[in-house]
Design an enzyme around this catalytic site. Sequence first.
Site, PDB file in Angstrom:
ATOM      1  N   ASP A  14       0.830  -1.254   0.186  1.00 42.66           N
ATOM      2  CA  ASP A  14      -0.007  -0.043   0.012  1.00 42.66           C
ATOM      3  C   ASP A  14       0.913   1.298   0.078  1.00 42.66           C
ATOM      4  O   ASP A  14       1.830   1.391   0.618  1.00 42.66           O
ATOM      5  CB  ASP A  14      -0.826  -0.082   1.302  1.00 42.66           C
ATOM      6  CG  ASP A  14      -2.166   0.819   1.069  1.00 42.66           C
ATOM      7  OD1 ASP A  14      -3.349   0.610   0.975  1.00 42.66           O
ATOM      8  OD2 ASP A  14      -1.797   2.088   1.266  1.00 42.66           O
ATOM      9  N   ILE A  15       0.512   2.252  -0.839  1.00 43.56           N
ATOM     10  CA  ILE A  15       1.491   3.456  -1.007  1.00 43.56           C
ATOM     11  C   ILE A  15       1.335   4.091   0.090  1.00 43.56           C
ATOM     12  O   ILE A  15       2.303   5.048   0.662  1.00 43.56           O
ATOM     13  CB  ILE A  15       0.810   4.366  -2.183  1.00 43.56           C
ATOM     14  CG1 ILE A  15       1.959   5.066  -2.721  1.00 43.56           C
ATOM     15  CG2 ILE A  15      -0.382   5.071  -1.704  1.00 43.56           C
ATOM     16  CD1 ILE A  15       1.499   5.548  -4.071  1.00 43.56           C
ATOM     17  N   ASN A  38     -12.775  -3.371   2.338  1.00 41.14           N
ATOM     18  CA  ASN A  38     -13.872  -2.415   2.090  1.00 41.14           C
ATOM     19  C   ASN A  38     -14.774  -2.350   0.955  1.00 41.14           C
ATOM     20  O   ASN A  38     -14.167  -2.556  -0.218  1.00 41.14           O
ATOM     21  CB  ASN A  38     -13.311  -1.058   2.207  1.00 41.14           C
ATOM     22  CG  ASN A  38     -12.712  -0.909   3.540  1.00 41.14           C
ATOM     23  OD1 ASN A  38     -13.077  -1.165   4.527  1.00 41.14           O
ATOM     24  ND2 ASN A  38     -11.337   0.039   3.457  1.00 41.14           N
ATOM     25  N   VAL A  41     -10.944   2.937  -3.779  1.00 47.39           N
ATOM     26  CA  VAL A  41     -10.471   2.193  -5.248  1.00 47.39           C
ATOM     27  C   VAL A  41     -11.628   1.092  -5.721  1.00 47.39           C
ATOM     28  O   VAL A  41     -11.655   0.190  -5.053  1.00 47.39           O
ATOM     29  CB  VAL A  41      -9.022   1.731  -5.271  1.00 47.39           C
ATOM     30  CG1 VAL A  41      -8.738   1.358  -6.555  1.00 47.39           C
ATOM     31  CG2 VAL A  41      -8.237   2.638  -4.542  1.00 47.39           C
ATOM     32  N   HIS A  55     -10.332  -5.294  -3.422  1.00 48.73           N
ATOM     33  CA  HIS A  55      -8.761  -5.513  -2.877  1.00 48.73           C
ATOM     34  C   HIS A  55      -9.052  -5.967  -1.459  1.00 48.73           C
ATOM     35  O   HIS A  55      -9.818  -5.481  -0.907  1.00 48.73           O
ATOM     36  CB  HIS A  55      -7.992  -4.317  -2.922  1.00 48.73           C
ATOM     37  CG  HIS A  55      -8.578  -3.147  -2.626  1.00 48.73           C
ATOM     38  ND1 HIS A  55      -9.722  -2.128  -3.245  1.00 48.73           N
ATOM     39  CD2 HIS A  55      -8.552  -2.453  -1.512  1.00 48.73           C
ATOM     40  CE1 HIS A  55     -10.095  -1.222  -2.683  1.00 48.73           C
ATOM     41  NE2 HIS A  55      -9.433  -1.180  -1.496  1.00 48.73           N
ATOM     42  N   HIS A 103      -7.035  -5.896   2.187  1.00 48.78           N
ATOM     43  CA  HIS A 103      -5.759  -5.369   2.824  1.00 48.78           C
ATOM     44  C   HIS A 103      -5.364  -6.460   3.682  1.00 48.78           C
ATOM     45  O   HIS A 103      -5.978  -7.053   4.323  1.00 48.78           O
ATOM     46  CB  HIS A 103      -6.190  -4.212   3.648  1.00 48.78           C
ATOM     47  CG  HIS A 103      -6.842  -2.873   3.074  1.00 48.78           C
ATOM     48  ND1 HIS A 103      -6.156  -1.723   2.878  1.00 48.78           N
ATOM     49  CD2 HIS A 103      -7.944  -2.664   2.391  1.00 48.78           C
ATOM     50  CE1 HIS A 103      -6.894  -0.753   2.271  1.00 48.78           C
ATOM     51  NE2 HIS A 103      -7.783  -1.336   1.918  1.00 48.78           N
TER      52      HIS A 103
HETATM   53  P1  AMP Z   1      -9.783   1.265   0.268  1.00 48.38           P
HETATM   54  O1  AMP Z   1     -10.292   2.567   1.095  1.00 48.38           O
HETATM   55  O2  AMP Z   1     -10.047  -0.165   0.993  1.00 48.38           O
HETATM   56  O3  AMP Z   1     -10.257   1.527  -1.426  1.00 48.38           O
HETATM   57  O4  AMP Z   1      -8.362   1.324   0.264  1.00 48.38           O
HETATM   58  C1  AMP Z   1      -7.436   1.783  -0.879  1.00 48.38           C
HETATM   59  C2  AMP Z   1      -6.139   1.809  -0.640  1.00 48.38           C
HETATM   60  O5  AMP Z   1      -5.406   2.029  -1.917  1.00 48.38           O
HETATM   61  C3  AMP Z   1      -5.572   2.624   0.515  1.00 48.38           C
HETATM   62  O6  AMP Z   1      -5.016   2.407   1.513  1.00 48.38           O
HETATM   63  C4  AMP Z   1      -4.377   3.623  -0.440  1.00 48.38           C
HETATM   64  O7  AMP Z   1      -3.443   3.966   0.268  1.00 48.38           O
HETATM   65  C5  AMP Z   1      -4.059   2.719  -1.436  1.00 48.38           C
HETATM   66  N1  AMP Z   1      -3.484   2.934  -2.739  1.00 48.38           N
HETATM   67  C6  AMP Z   1      -4.105   4.069  -3.413  1.00 48.38           C
HETATM   68  N2  AMP Z   1      -3.451   4.343  -4.500  1.00 48.38           N
HETATM   69  C7  AMP Z   1      -2.354   3.250  -4.498  1.00 48.38           C
HETATM   70  C8  AMP Z   1      -1.165   2.947  -5.330  1.00 48.38           C
HETATM   71  N3  AMP Z   1      -0.986   3.758  -6.622  1.00 48.38           N
HETATM   72  N4  AMP Z   1      -0.406   2.077  -4.951  1.00 48.38           N
HETATM   73  C9  AMP Z   1      -0.655   1.281  -3.740  1.00 48.38           C
HETATM   74  N5  AMP Z   1      -1.565   1.696  -2.907  1.00 48.38           N
HETATM   75  C10 AMP Z   1      -2.412   2.514  -3.410  1.00 48.38           C
END
Ligand code: AMP
Length: 126
Positions: free
Chosen positions: A39-40, A97, A106, A110, A112
């Site tokens: 995760d970024i 989520n 996103v 996914h 986590h």
């Molecule tokens: P969610 O709120 O469950 O949709 O989590 C989305 C996750 O994606 C968050 O923890 C962000 O930090 C992560 N994220 C967004 N863009 C990127 C990226 N380019 N590379 C890695 N993680 C990302």
Amino acid sequence: MPVDTSQPYDDSNIFARILRGEIPAAKVYEDDWALAFNDIAPQAPTHVLVIPKGAYVCWDDFAAQASDAEIAGYVRAIGIVARQLGVDTPGYRLLANCGLDSHQEVPHLHVHLFAGRKLGHMLVPE
Ligand code: AMP
């Protein structure tokens, strides 16, 4: 912006772009069914995202539409990632989520994977 899961899959989302190789990611695992990357904005010492390679918005979408092979491959990949990271002991947390109330950001399914510290007790109280 939280994801409205009543909307169709948006092929321009950031994880679709990572899958197409259009933007970089710190990959930790990949097979025919899944990709895992850091995760970024990590919220634990280990914070990895595991995504299926197919175009699914969230878990119920995936469960309804994906083939048995895709589901088995994705679920297995999550377990493989946990073991390859060495977090099966002392433990880890999986979180997916889905939709507005969960604050999914996103719109590509996914999970986590959090590990590396005491993760507390389930949800933060209101
Ligand atoms: P969610 O709120 O469950 O949709 O989590 C989305 C996750 O994606 C968050 O923890 C962000 O930090 C992560 N994220 C967004 N863009 C990127 C990226 N380019 N590379 C890695 N993680 C990302």
